[in-house]
Design an enzyme around this catalytic site. Structure first.
Site, PDB file in Angstrom:
ATOM      1  N   CYS A  81       8.298 -41.922 -12.221  1.00  0.00           N
ATOM      2  CA  CYS A  81       8.369 -41.991 -13.687  1.00  0.00           C
ATOM      3  C   CYS A  81       8.436 -43.448 -14.173  1.00  0.00           C
ATOM      4  O   CYS A  81       7.420 -44.124 -14.138  1.00  0.00           O
ATOM      5  CB  CYS A  81       9.527 -41.130 -14.180  1.00  0.00           C
ATOM      6  SG  CYS A  81       9.309 -40.621 -15.886  1.00  0.00           S
ATOM      7  N   HIS A 179       9.846 -36.305 -11.494  1.00  0.00           N
ATOM      8  CA  HIS A 179      11.062 -36.740 -10.802  1.00  0.00           C
ATOM      9  C   HIS A 179      11.348 -35.894  -9.569  1.00  0.00           C
ATOM     10  O   HIS A 179      12.150 -34.957  -9.646  1.00  0.00           O
ATOM     11  CB  HIS A 179      12.265 -36.607 -11.743  1.00  0.00           C
ATOM     12  CG  HIS A 179      12.307 -37.619 -12.830  1.00  0.00           C
ATOM     13  ND1 HIS A 179      12.957 -38.823 -12.699  1.00  0.00           N
ATOM     14  CD2 HIS A 179      11.781 -37.608 -14.068  1.00  0.00           C
ATOM     15  CE1 HIS A 179      12.839 -39.510 -13.818  1.00  0.00           C
ATOM     16  NE2 HIS A 179      12.124 -38.801 -14.670  1.00  0.00           N
ATOM     17  N   GLU A 181      13.206 -36.532  -7.220  1.00  0.00           N
ATOM     18  CA  GLU A 181      14.615 -36.703  -6.819  1.00  0.00           C
ATOM     19  C   GLU A 181      15.551 -35.753  -7.566  1.00  0.00           C
ATOM     20  O   GLU A 181      16.721 -35.634  -7.221  1.00  0.00           O
ATOM     21  CB  GLU A 181      15.048 -38.165  -7.028  1.00  0.00           C
ATOM     22  CG  GLU A 181      15.321 -38.596  -8.457  1.00  0.00           C
ATOM     23  CD  GLU A 181      14.060 -38.900  -9.274  1.00  0.00           C
ATOM     24  OE1 GLU A 181      12.948 -38.566  -8.824  1.00  0.00           O
ATOM     25  OE2 GLU A 181      14.221 -39.470 -10.369  1.00  0.00           O
TER      26      GLU A 181
HETATM   27  N1  GLN Z   1       9.863 -42.971 -20.900  1.00  0.00           N
HETATM   28  C1  GLN Z   1      10.373 -43.786 -19.840  1.00  0.00           C
HETATM   29  C2  GLN Z   1       9.703 -45.169 -19.820  1.00  0.00           C
HETATM   30  O1  GLN Z   1       8.801 -45.391 -20.542  1.00  0.00           O
HETATM   31  C3  GLN Z   1      10.203 -43.122 -18.489  1.00  0.00           C
HETATM   32  C4  GLN Z   1      11.043 -41.864 -18.428  1.00  0.00           C
HETATM   33  C5  GLN Z   1      11.608 -41.550 -17.096  1.00  0.00           C
HETATM   34  O2  GLN Z   1      11.645 -42.366 -16.159  1.00  0.00           O
HETATM   35  N2  GLN Z   1      12.130 -40.360 -17.003  1.00  0.00           N
HETATM   36  O3  GLN Z   1      10.095 -46.000 -19.063  1.00  0.00           O
END
Ligand code: GLN
Length: 195
Positions: A81, A179, A181
């Site tokens: 992410c 995610h 994890e």
């Molecule tokens: N929206 C977050 C970003 O732009 C990422 C979200 C996440 O890691 N769950 O960094």
């Protein structure tokens, strides 16, 4: 000797990665500041969280450039992410049209374009199950997730939902928009540890 994994722990969901590595019996430690970089590690995890905050903290701690050099030299890395956003070489912010390159706060080692917060408010967070190359069906949890909208020639697409790329690999770099994890399924971490 087993590889030792450095988990970037300046912000975000690093504890969940650590718990997963514990479950797998994989040695790991937290990378919080420049001094931590002197401890031996040969694998890297970039957790979810807020990529702009993480990028600034990594820059301020003088960790960005040494990490970039090591990834470019082939050290395996798993970015989830926000970690995917830090790895991406081109970034589009939600609502913007232009691709930006931010070498001062991003690693930029992965030849993809990501769009941040790409699913809008309604779908800010959701979970689904989809097939993942080489693993089979895995559950995928998305939280204000980015979307991968372009990939370079060396990038292999590992998973899609509704035609959108949600996981990729380029050499020893694996990145997911979701995610792994946060679920019980350890397959993606095992794939990474086996690189
Ligand atoms: N929206 C977050 C970003 O732009 C990422 C979200 C996440 O890691 N769950 O960094």
């Amino acid at each position: 000797r087993r590889p030792r994994i450095g988990v970037v722990a300046v912000q975000g969901a690093f504890a969940e990665h650590a718990a997963m590595l514990d479950a797998l019996g994989e040695p790991h430690f937290e990378l919080r500041c420049h001094e931590d970089m002197e401890r031996p590690f040969d694998r890297l995890i970039l957790p979810g969280g807020e990529s702009t905050v993480q990028g600034r903290l990594l820059r301020d701690e003088d960790m960005l450039e040494p990490l970039r050099k090591r990834i470019e030299a082939g050290m395996p890395v798993l970015g989830t992410c926000a970690g995917l956003i830090l790895l991406a070489s081109r970034i589009i912010d939600a609502g913007a049209n232009d691709r930006t390159i931010r070498p001062e706060t991003h690693l930029g080692t992965l030849d993809v374009t990501v769009e941040r917060n790409a699913y809008g408010r309604q779908l800010a967070s959701f979970a689904t199950t989809e097939s993942f190359e080489g693993i089979g069906t895995v559950s995928m949890r998305f939280i204000r997730a980015p979307r991968i909208i372009e990939t370079g020639d060396d990038v292999i697409e590992l998973a899609h939902i509704d035609g959108t790329i949600v996981a990729v690999r380029q050499g020893s770099q694996i990145a997911t928009a979701f995610h792994p994890e946060l679920d019980d399924d350890t397959h993606i971490h095992e794939l990474f540890c086996g690189l």
